[in-house]
Write an enzyme that holds these catalytic residues in place. Structure first.
Site, PDB file in Angstrom:
ATOM      1  N   CYS A  13       3.521  44.157  21.759  1.00  0.00           N
ATOM      2  CA  CYS A  13       2.341  43.856  20.968  1.00  0.00           C
ATOM      3  C   CYS A  13       2.742  43.108  19.714  1.00  0.00           C
ATOM      4  O   CYS A  13       3.909  42.803  19.506  1.00  0.00           O
ATOM      5  CB  CYS A  13       1.575  45.119  20.612  1.00  0.00           C
ATOM      6  SG  CYS A  13       2.416  46.126  19.401  1.00  0.00           S
ATOM      7  N   CYS A  16       5.700  44.006  17.558  1.00  0.00           N
ATOM      8  CA  CYS A  16       7.015  43.572  18.032  1.00  0.00           C
ATOM      9  C   CYS A  16       7.331  42.208  17.447  1.00  0.00           C
ATOM     10  O   CYS A  16       8.456  41.936  17.039  1.00  0.00           O
ATOM     11  CB  CYS A  16       7.038  43.436  19.554  1.00  0.00           C
ATOM     12  SG  CYS A  16       6.642  44.943  20.422  1.00  0.00           S
ATOM     13  N   ASP A 433      -8.266   4.070   6.456  1.00  0.00           N
ATOM     14  CA  ASP A 433      -7.575   2.850   6.103  1.00  0.00           C
ATOM     15  C   ASP A 433      -8.315   1.731   6.839  1.00  0.00           C
ATOM     16  O   ASP A 433      -8.915   1.980   7.883  1.00  0.00           O
ATOM     17  CB  ASP A 433      -6.122   2.986   6.588  1.00  0.00           C
ATOM     18  CG  ASP A 433      -5.432   1.656   6.690  1.00  0.00           C
ATOM     19  OD1 ASP A 433      -5.355   0.986   5.666  1.00  0.00           O
ATOM     20  OD2 ASP A 433      -4.988   1.306   7.792  1.00  0.00           O
ATOM     21  N   ASP A 635      -2.754   4.007   9.953  1.00  0.00           N
ATOM     22  CA  ASP A 635      -1.846   3.557  11.003  1.00  0.00           C
ATOM     23  C   ASP A 635      -0.551   3.001  10.451  1.00  0.00           C
ATOM     24  O   ASP A 635       0.449   2.951  11.140  1.00  0.00           O
ATOM     25  CB  ASP A 635      -2.517   2.444  11.811  1.00  0.00           C
ATOM     26  CG  ASP A 635      -2.664   1.177  10.987  1.00  0.00           C
ATOM     27  OD1 ASP A 635      -3.209   1.278   9.868  1.00  0.00           O
ATOM     28  OD2 ASP A 635      -2.215   0.121  11.435  1.00  0.00           O
ATOM     29  N   ASP A 639       0.414   3.768   4.735  1.00  0.00           N
ATOM     30  CA  ASP A 639      -0.506   4.917   4.733  1.00  0.00           C
ATOM     31  C   ASP A 639       0.244   6.248   4.763  1.00  0.00           C
ATOM     32  O   ASP A 639      -0.360   7.307   4.578  1.00  0.00           O
ATOM     33  CB  ASP A 639      -1.424   4.876   5.965  1.00  0.00           C
ATOM     34  CG  ASP A 639      -2.235   3.595   6.019  1.00  0.00           C
ATOM     35  OD1 ASP A 639      -2.723   3.179   4.953  1.00  0.00           O
ATOM     36  OD2 ASP A 639      -2.372   3.029   7.110  1.00  0.00           O
TER      37      ASP A 639
HETATM   38  N1  LIG Z   1       3.247 -10.618   3.845  1.00  0.00           N
HETATM   39  C1  LIG Z   1       2.117 -10.892   3.170  1.00  0.00           C
HETATM   40  N2  LIG Z   1       1.637 -12.146   3.181  1.00  0.00           N
HETATM   41  C2  LIG Z   1       0.520 -12.423   2.513  1.00  0.00           C
HETATM   42  N3  LIG Z   1      -0.196 -11.538   1.827  1.00  0.00           N
HETATM   43  C3  LIG Z   1       0.236 -10.292   1.777  1.00  0.00           C
HETATM   44  C4  LIG Z   1       1.403  -9.881   2.452  1.00  0.00           C
HETATM   45  N4  LIG Z   1       1.579  -8.565   2.244  1.00  0.00           N
HETATM   46  C5  LIG Z   1       0.541  -8.188   1.485  1.00  0.00           C
HETATM   47  N5  LIG Z   1      -0.281  -9.192   1.191  1.00  0.00           N
HETATM   48  C6  LIG Z   1      -1.508  -9.150   0.382  1.00  0.00           C
HETATM   49  O1  LIG Z   1      -1.628  -7.872  -0.194  1.00  0.00           O
HETATM   50  C7  LIG Z   1      -2.842  -7.269   0.194  1.00  0.00           C
HETATM   51  C8  LIG Z   1      -2.644  -5.776   0.301  1.00  0.00           C
HETATM   52  O2  LIG Z   1      -1.760  -5.454   1.349  1.00  0.00           O
HETATM   53  P1  LIG Z   1      -1.622  -3.979   1.914  1.00  0.00           P
HETATM   54  O3  LIG Z   1      -0.547  -4.000   2.919  1.00  0.00           O
HETATM   55  O4  LIG Z   1      -1.512  -3.068   0.769  1.00  0.00           O
HETATM   56  O5  LIG Z   1      -3.026  -3.685   2.582  1.00  0.00           O
HETATM   57  P2  LIG Z   1      -3.765  -4.288   3.874  1.00  0.00           P
HETATM   58  O6  LIG Z   1      -2.850  -4.322   5.016  1.00  0.00           O
HETATM   59  O7  LIG Z   1      -4.445  -5.556   3.509  1.00  0.00           O
HETATM   60  O8  LIG Z   1      -4.970  -3.292   4.109  1.00  0.00           O
HETATM   61  P3  LIG Z   1      -4.982  -1.743   4.518  1.00  0.00           P
HETATM   62  O9  LIG Z   1      -4.647  -1.021   3.269  1.00  0.00           O
HETATM   63  O10 LIG Z   1      -6.398  -1.529   4.928  1.00  0.00           O
HETATM   64  O11 LIG Z   1      -4.002  -1.550   5.633  1.00  0.00           O
HETATM   65  C9  LIG Z   1      -3.205  -7.936   1.495  1.00  0.00           C
HETATM   66  O12 LIG Z   1      -4.566  -7.895   1.735  1.00  0.00           O
HETATM   67  C10 LIG Z   1      -2.722  -9.334   1.253  1.00  0.00           C
HETATM   68  O13 LIG Z   1      -3.676 -10.052   0.556  1.00  0.00           O
HETATM   69 MG   LIG Z   2      -3.125  -0.668   7.458  1.00  0.00          MG
END
Ligand SMILES: Nc1ncnc2c1ncn2[C@@H]1O[C@H](COP(=O)(O)OP(=O)(O)OP(=O)(O)O)[C@@H](O)[C@H]1O
Ligand SMILES: [Mg+2]
Ligand SMILES: [Cu+]
Length: 751
Positions: A13, A16, A433, A635, A639
């Site tokens: 039980c 234990c 997100d 994803d 995040d």
């Molecule tokens: N490699 C890149 N080339 C161009 N712009 C970029 C790049 N990385 C980030 N950014 C700019 O920074 C912003 C924020 O990026 P972040 O990765 O924080 O969020 P996201 O992918 O746009 O959105 P979420 O938060 O919904 O996933 C983007 O929307 C973009 O404008």
């Molecule tokens: Mg994202």
């Protein structure tokens, strides 16, 4: 630090379980330990330098139980475990049958006495106390032997379990009867009747064994979903080696092997399609019922079923590493974990047995002093001991958790532990997100607007410079830009001094030019004027497109509009959550205007935008500070911290591994409807647990006073020990049966 899961045997039980827990915790080097009575498992965390599995096993053995490590996802061991269980069940069944036959004879003999009339077809010699004694001995000590053994184990540790209650109760009945049989004159001299209670002892033991047998069988069913999962794994694979087809057992398949899958066959391991095409039913893994098209370059998952076509694929993950094996491992861990609500049950069980023994003694003393009838006093005390059984209490939570997590896995929802399963139904706010969660996460460049207007050479050169930087970035937006430039037949070159600024953009040096690509806000921070294309920016954002700025040597040269299609199920999922009275929030790193447009399309009112990746968790914490339980769905790598911060982190199975590792629940197919299902499942499981706890409590609350004879002065009711035994067995069985009802859980329709 290492983790191990041990399979336990010999537990009677819940008491234990806590004893084993203590024993393991005493081993030096053990960090934490969690024993689950329902799953009959212990999960132990330990320092491999200070102790090993052998020592932990020894500790368990010393406490009087047995433990053997479970190699996750070992079908052979699974079989071995099954045989052990079946053997145990067979032994139990034998004892129940023999105990049952003897009990019937004993009851027949006692019937005339119990009813106070003589029944013509029952011969009087059946009532002979000596015959009854001889018949009872095997039931008491052979059928009931396990109770003595377990009670003795408990006693050695100075504790008492439900076995102690059974032993005390039935032994009291037996030895009292033995005394009456041996020295009837003593009682006669005091003016007492010379009744014996052998049949009570025998019947109670038989009934409790019967209860255990039923419980055993029902518990086997609670892990059914698991076994079905493991059973999905095909046994063989058709491998092509040196141009020859050979059939190999699944365990001999190696990474890199070329495997042929014909129509209707199961895909043996995970890998990538090399040749041919087909549709594959992945519902057993992802819960998604529509078959998925597969062609060269696509990933296939082991244990899914190939439909019409035939194809060859290259094995990428085998054995313990396959998606199926990972799922099985996760679910096993979840099933063995403890829900917070169980702590309550555990605490109660801990003081329960001593309390019952005290009540039994009090009952005996009070009855004896009030009416001075030792027989009556003894019967009441025996009944209290027998009716009060904490095992229903101990089974209430773990059985439901086991069934619940199993059902989740079947629906493509991986729940990592019981705590998340419990917390999910308390969620008030769901934070999404945007990119890759609400949207497909496959962005495409739709607009490319340069400051200097349309002059072929200039435009393409700019694109080439941008692509040369973005090729070093892992961001989905970077991929979009690369895809776009490839379609324009642009070949990127090398860049130096590449740097990614999270949440803002990327920069680097290409052919002596300083290139910066990112958000408008970043450009402003850098002191780069953005007025030139402000109008175009507004227009694109209004369409829900992400706008990216391209600057050369500190001068804006162009912007890009990037759109990312919404997932078809997003809107429905958001609506369903709102109908469930949950607040839905969008949290994104993207621009506010863009986010707002997309949120509007989905019916999400609250938008938190332009959040840098390292600030996402802080945003979640801020929501939590308002006293809300927050669920976060995401994803990406950006995040992960937020997922961990949230009360329940939900990762999209098609997203990054980092997100999945940081989350509590994974939606394998990425279908957001899974969030709704997970919450519904959590609600169903919790109400099931509450029902179980109610059953277990109410039964003891009502049963014990009646057994103690509280109704006797009022109604003249005195429970028969036989009824007490039956009721006790029934309570465990009803709890497990109720938990099994959860198997009928159906996610409410999407409409
Ligand atoms: N490699 C890149 N080339 C161009 N712009 C970029 C790049 N990385 C980030 N950014 C700019 O920074 C912003 C924020 O990026 P972040 O990765 O924080 O969020 P996201 O992918 O746009 O959105 P979420 O938060 O919904 O996933 C983007 O929307 C973009 O404008
Ligand atoms: Mg994202
Ligand atoms: Cu019990």
């Amino acid at each position: 630090m290492e983790n191990i899961t041990l399979k336990l045997t010999g537990m009677g039980c819940a008491a234990c379980a806590s004893r084993i827990e203590q024993a393991i915790q005493k081993v030096s080097g053990v960090i934490s330990c969690n024993v689950n009575f329902g799953a009959e498992q212990a999960t132990v965390q330990y320092h491999p330098k200070q102790t090993d599995v052998g020592q932990i096993q020894q500790a368990v053995e010393k406490a009087g139980y047995e433990a053997f490590p479970i190699k996750q996802f070992d079908t052979e061991l699974e079989d071995q475990e099954k045989t052990i269980r079946l053997k145990e069940e067979k032994k139990l069944r034998q004892k129940v049958i023999i105990g049952g036959i003897i009990s019937i004879i004993l009851v027949l003999g006692a019937l005339p006495m119990m009813l106070g009339v003589s029944i013509p077809f029952i011969p009087s010699w059946l009532h002979n106390p000596w015959l009854q004694l001889i018949l009872t001995i095997p039931v008491q000590f052979w059928c009931g032997g396990r109770f003595y053994k377990n009670a003795q184990k408990a006693l050695k540790h100075g504790s008492a379990t439900m076995d102690t209650l059974v032993v005390l109760g039935t032994s009291a009945a037996f030895f009292y009867s033995l005394f009456v049989t041996l020295f009837p004159q003593v009682l006669i001299a005091q003016g007492l009747t010379t009744e014996v209670y052998y049949e009570s002892a025998a019947v109670v033991i038989t009934l409790i064994l019967l209860g255990r047998l039923l419980e055993h069988r029902a518990r086997r069913q609670t892990s059914q979903a698991m076994r079905q999962l493991i059973g999905l794994q095909p046994k063989t694979a058709l491998i092509i080696r040196n141009g020859q087809e050979i059939v190999l057992p699944i365990s001999s398949v190696a990474v890199g092997d070329l495997i042929l899958v014909r129509p209707g066959e199961k895909i043996p391991v995970d890998g990538e399609v090399i040749e041919g095409s087909s549709t594959v039913d992945e519902s057993m893994i992802t819960g998604e019922s529509i078959p998925v098209k597969k062609q060269a370059g696509d990933q296939v998952i082991g244990a899914t079923i190939n439909k019409s076509g035939s194809f060859q694929f290259k094995a990428a993950r085998v054995g313990q590493d396959t998606v199926l094996a990972q799922i099985v491992q996760l679910v096993q861990q979840a099933q063995g974990s403890k829900a917070p609500i169980q702590k309550l049950a555990d605490q109660i069980t801990a003081w329960f047995v001593p309390a019952v023994i005290t009540i039994a003694i009090a009952t005996f003393v009070i009855w004896l002093s009030i009416i001075g009838n030792i027989t009556l006093a003894l019967i009441c005390a025996v009944e209290v001991l027998i009716i009060a059984c904490p095992c229903a209490l101990g089974l209430a939570t773990p059985t439901s958790v086991m069934v619940g997590t199993g059902i989740g896995a079947k629906n493509g929802i991986l729940i990592k532990d019981a705590q998340s399963l419990e917390l999910a139904h308390q969620l008030k706010t769901i934070v999404f997100d945007k990119t890759g969660t609400l949207t497909e996460g496959k962005p495409t460049v739709t607009d490319f607007i340069t400051v200097k207007g349309v002059s072929e050479g200039n435009e393409l050169n700019l694109l080439r410079l941008a692509a040369s930087i973005e090729r070093y970035s892992e961001h989905p937006l970077a991929e979009a830009i690369l895809r776009y430039s490839k379609a324009q037949q642009v070949t990127p070159t090398q860049a130096t001094e590449f740097e990614a600024i999270a949440g803002s953009g990327v920069q680097g040096n290409v052919e002596g030019q300083w290139v910066q690509i990112g958000t408008g806000r970043w450009m402003q921070e850098l002191g780069i004027a953005t007025e030139v294309l402000a109008k175009d920016q507004e227009r694109l954002q209004y369409l829900g497109k992400t706008v990216i700025w391209i600057a050369l040597n500190g001068q804006i040269e162009a912007i890009m509009g990037i759109s990312d299609a919404l997932k078809p199920a997003s809107r429905e999922a958001v609506n369903a959550l709102k109908r469930m009275k949950l607040e839905v929030v969008m949290l994104t790193g993207d621009n506010y205007a863009t986010a707002k447009t997309i949120a509007h399309e989905l019916g999400i009112e609250r938008v938190i935008a332009e959040v840098k990746p390292d600030q996402k968790a802080a945003q979640i914490a801020a929501l939590q500070q308002q006293g809300k339980r927050v669920g976060m769905v995401g994803d990406g790598i950006n995040d992960a911290v937020a997922l961990a911060q949230a009360d329940v982190g939900i990762a999209i199975g098609t997203g990054t591994d980092v997100a999945m590792a940081a989350s509590d629940i994974t939606l394998i197919s990425g279908d957001l409807q899974g969030i709704v299902t997970a919450i519904q499942l959590s609600r169903a499981t919790m109400s099931n647990i509450r029902q179980n706890l109610f059953f277990a409590f109410i039964y003891n609350l009502v049963g014990i006073p009646i057994a103690a004879g509280i109704l006797y002065p009022i109604l003249g009711w005195l429970l028969n020990p036989i009824i007490a035994g039956g009721a006790m067995a029934l309570s465990s069985v009803s709890v497990v049966t109720n938990a099994l009802r959860l198997r009928n859980f159906q996610p409410v329709d999407k409409s």
